[in-house]
Design a protein around this motif. Sequence first.
Motif, PDB file in Angstrom:
ATOM      1  N   GLY A   1       0.819  -1.210   0.000  1.00 57.66           N
ATOM      2  CA  GLY A   1       0.000   0.000   0.000  1.00 57.66           C
ATOM      3  C   GLY A   1       0.849   1.254   0.000  1.00 57.66           C
ATOM      4  O   GLY A   1       1.944   1.288  -0.554  1.00 57.66           O
ATOM      5  N   ASP A   2       0.332   2.291   0.651  1.00 58.14           N
ATOM      6  CA  ASP A   2       1.042   3.565   0.697  1.00 58.14           C
ATOM      7  C   ASP A   2       2.174   3.505   1.714  1.00 58.14           C
ATOM      8  O   ASP A   2       1.983   3.068   2.854  1.00 58.14           O
ATOM      9  N   ILE A   3       3.346   3.955   1.287  1.00 57.81           N
ATOM     10  CA  ILE A   3       4.517   4.006   2.168  1.00 57.81           C
ATOM     11  C   ILE A   3       4.887   5.467   2.368  1.00 57.81           C
ATOM     12  O   ILE A   3       5.108   6.199   1.403  1.00 57.81           O
ATOM     13  N   ALA A   4       4.927   5.887   3.629  1.00 56.90           N
ATOM     14  CA  ALA A   4       5.317   7.255   3.970  1.00 56.90           C
ATOM     15  C   ALA A   4       6.842   7.317   4.014  1.00 56.90           C
ATOM     16  O   ALA A   4       7.466   6.747   4.902  1.00 56.90           O
ATOM     17  N   ALA A   5       7.445   7.998   3.048  1.00 54.42           N
ATOM     18  CA  ALA A   5       8.907   8.077   2.955  1.00 54.42           C
ATOM     19  C   ALA A   5       9.446   9.420   3.426  1.00 54.42           C
ATOM     20  O   ALA A   5      10.647   9.544   3.666  1.00 54.42           O
ATOM     21  N   LYS A   6       8.589  10.411   3.588  1.00 54.59           N
ATOM     22  CA  LYS A   6       9.030  11.748   3.986  1.00 54.59           C
ATOM     23  C   LYS A   6       9.765  11.690   5.323  1.00 54.59           C
ATOM     24  O   LYS A   6       9.281  11.114   6.292  1.00 54.59           O
ATOM     25  N   GLY A   7      10.960  12.277   5.342  1.00 56.40           N
ATOM     26  CA  GLY A   7      11.760  12.328   6.548  1.00 56.40           C
ATOM     27  C   GLY A   7      12.650  11.117   6.762  1.00 56.40           C
ATOM     28  O   GLY A   7      13.461  11.104   7.683  1.00 56.40           O
ATOM     29  N   PHE A   8      12.507  10.108   5.910  1.00 58.56           N
ATOM     30  CA  PHE A   8      13.341   8.914   6.006  1.00 58.56           C
ATOM     31  C   PHE A   8      14.472   8.980   4.986  1.00 58.56           C
ATOM     32  O   PHE A   8      14.360   9.647   3.969  1.00 58.56           O
ATOM     33  N   THR A   9      15.541   8.250   5.239  1.00 56.46           N
ATOM     34  CA  THR A   9      16.620   8.117   4.268  1.00 56.46           C
ATOM     35  C   THR A   9      16.241   7.004   3.287  1.00 56.46           C
ATOM     36  O   THR A   9      15.368   6.178   3.595  1.00 56.46           O
ATOM     37  N   PRO A  10      16.868   6.954   2.116  1.00 54.83           N
ATOM     38  CA  PRO A  10      16.621   5.836   1.204  1.00 54.83           C
ATOM     39  C   PRO A  10      16.889   4.480   1.871  1.00 54.83           C
ATOM     40  O   PRO A  10      16.151   3.519   1.634  1.00 54.83           O
ATOM     41  N   ASN A  11      17.916   4.393   2.724  1.00 61.35           N
ATOM     42  CA  ASN A  11      18.203   3.132   3.417  1.00 61.35           C
ATOM     43  C   ASN A  11      17.068   2.736   4.350  1.00 61.35           C
ATOM     44  O   ASN A  11      16.760   1.549   4.495  1.00 61.35           O
ATOM     45  N   GLN A  12      16.447   3.714   5.012  1.00 66.01           N
ATOM     46  CA  GLN A  12      15.333   3.415   5.902  1.00 66.01           C
ATOM     47  C   GLN A  12      14.110   2.944   5.114  1.00 66.01           C
ATOM     48  O   GLN A  12      13.400   2.039   5.549  1.00 66.01           O
ATOM     49  N   VAL A  13      13.866   3.540   3.945  1.00 68.21           N
ATOM     50  CA  VAL A  13      12.764   3.102   3.091  1.00 68.21           C
ATOM     51  C   VAL A  13      13.027   1.677   2.600  1.00 68.21           C
ATOM     52  O   VAL A  13      12.114   0.847   2.537  1.00 68.21           O
ATOM     53  N   GLU A  14      14.267   1.397   2.280  1.00 63.99           N
ATOM     54  CA  GLU A  14      14.661   0.044   1.871  1.00 63.99           C
ATOM     55  C   GLU A  14      14.285  -0.966   2.955  1.00 63.99           C
ATOM     56  O   GLU A  14      13.702  -2.017   2.681  1.00 63.99           O
ATOM     57  N   LYS A  15      14.573  -0.636   4.200  1.00 63.73           N
ATOM     58  CA  LYS A  15      14.257  -1.525   5.320  1.00 63.73           C
ATOM     59  C   LYS A  15      12.744  -1.691   5.483  1.00 63.73           C
ATOM     60  O   LYS A  15      12.265  -2.791   5.755  1.00 63.73           O
ATOM     61  N   ILE A  16      11.994  -0.617   5.300  1.00 68.20           N
ATOM     62  CA  ILE A  16      10.523  -0.695   5.391  1.00 68.20           C
ATOM     63  C   ILE A  16       9.991  -1.687   4.362  1.00 68.20           C
ATOM     64  O   ILE A  16       9.124  -2.514   4.660  1.00 68.20           O
ATOM     65  N   ILE A  17      10.511  -1.607   3.138  1.00 63.77           N
ATOM     66  CA  ILE A  17      10.055  -2.508   2.077  1.00 63.77           C
ATOM     67  C   ILE A  17      10.467  -3.949   2.379  1.00 63.77           C
ATOM     68  O   ILE A  17       9.657  -4.873   2.239  1.00 63.77           O
ATOM     69  N   VAL A  18      11.705  -4.150   2.800  1.00 66.58           N
ATOM     70  CA  VAL A  18      12.174  -5.505   3.137  1.00 66.58           C
ATOM     71  C   VAL A  18      11.291  -6.102   4.231  1.00 66.58           C
ATOM     72  O   VAL A  18      10.794  -7.230   4.104  1.00 66.58           O
ATOM     73  N   ASP A  19      11.083  -5.347   5.296  1.00 64.78           N
ATOM     74  CA  ASP A  19      10.267  -5.849   6.409  1.00 64.78           C
ATOM     75  C   ASP A  19       8.839  -6.156   5.961  1.00 64.78           C
ATOM     76  O   ASP A  19       8.260  -7.159   6.372  1.00 64.78           O
ATOM     77  N   GLY A  20       8.279  -5.298   5.111  1.00 64.48           N
ATOM     78  CA  GLY A  20       6.927  -5.521   4.619  1.00 64.48           C
ATOM     79  C   GLY A  20       6.821  -6.752   3.733  1.00 64.48           C
ATOM     80  O   GLY A  20       5.877  -7.543   3.850  1.00 64.48           O
ATOM     81  N   LEU A  21       7.793  -6.940   2.852  1.00 66.47           N
ATOM     82  CA  LEU A  21       7.767  -8.089   1.939  1.00 66.47           C
ATOM     83  C   LEU A  21       8.007  -9.412   2.669  1.00 66.47           C
ATOM     84  O   LEU A  21       7.578 -10.461   2.205  1.00 66.47           O
ATOM     85  N   LYS A  22       8.671  -9.355   3.815  1.00 71.22           N
ATOM     86  CA  LYS A  22       8.886 -10.570   4.612  1.00 71.22           C
ATOM     87  C   LYS A  22       7.595 -11.058   5.278  1.00 71.22           C
ATOM     88  O   LYS A  22       7.533 -12.185   5.732  1.00 71.22           O
TER      89      LYS A  22
END
Length: 177
Positions: free
Chosen positions: A64-85
């Motif tokens: 769904g919607d991922i809030a990326a504002k205020g995060f680094t690209p590495n932090q967004v990467e982790k959000i996606i990894v955790d979500g896909l797991k």
Amino acid sequence: MNARMLGLLFLPWLLPATFAADPGTQYKLAAGDVLRITVFGERDLSFEKIRLNDAGMFSYPFLGDIAAKGFTPNQVEKIIVDGLKQGYLVDPKVSVNLIVYRSFYINGEVQKPGSYPFEPGLTLEKAIALGGGLTERASIKRVTIVRGDGSPPLTDKVTRSTAIAPGDTISIAQGFF
């Protein structure tokens, strides 16, 4: 291929995206930034260009919607990894790269006021050049830079070598003659 060459191949994926004017600071994402998301072995989950909307969010399959504002690209990467797991992939290998910075804005006493694409290493002098140069009435001593990251505006101590960041708004006032 030896281990050294293999390391060089993967080096770009390991480097965090940083803001060039201050290499010690991690670049924080905001509206207008464009990301490349690669999920290795999963073409349907990889995207060449995803632009963050006005709220600093983007839509991603399954998550769904991922809030990326205020995060680094590495932090967004982790959000996606955790979500896909969470029931989608066993061990996702994800890479998130910033490919286009959000624009900066210049107005007031320049020949061509407007928004311009940010480039790392941008200074006030270069921003003025992108804006077509100063008008006859411009005062380089009356410059205000409103920071796109919400930090206090700069008015004093602004020089031609002052670093400009993505999302900044530069206002150049008239001089009094």
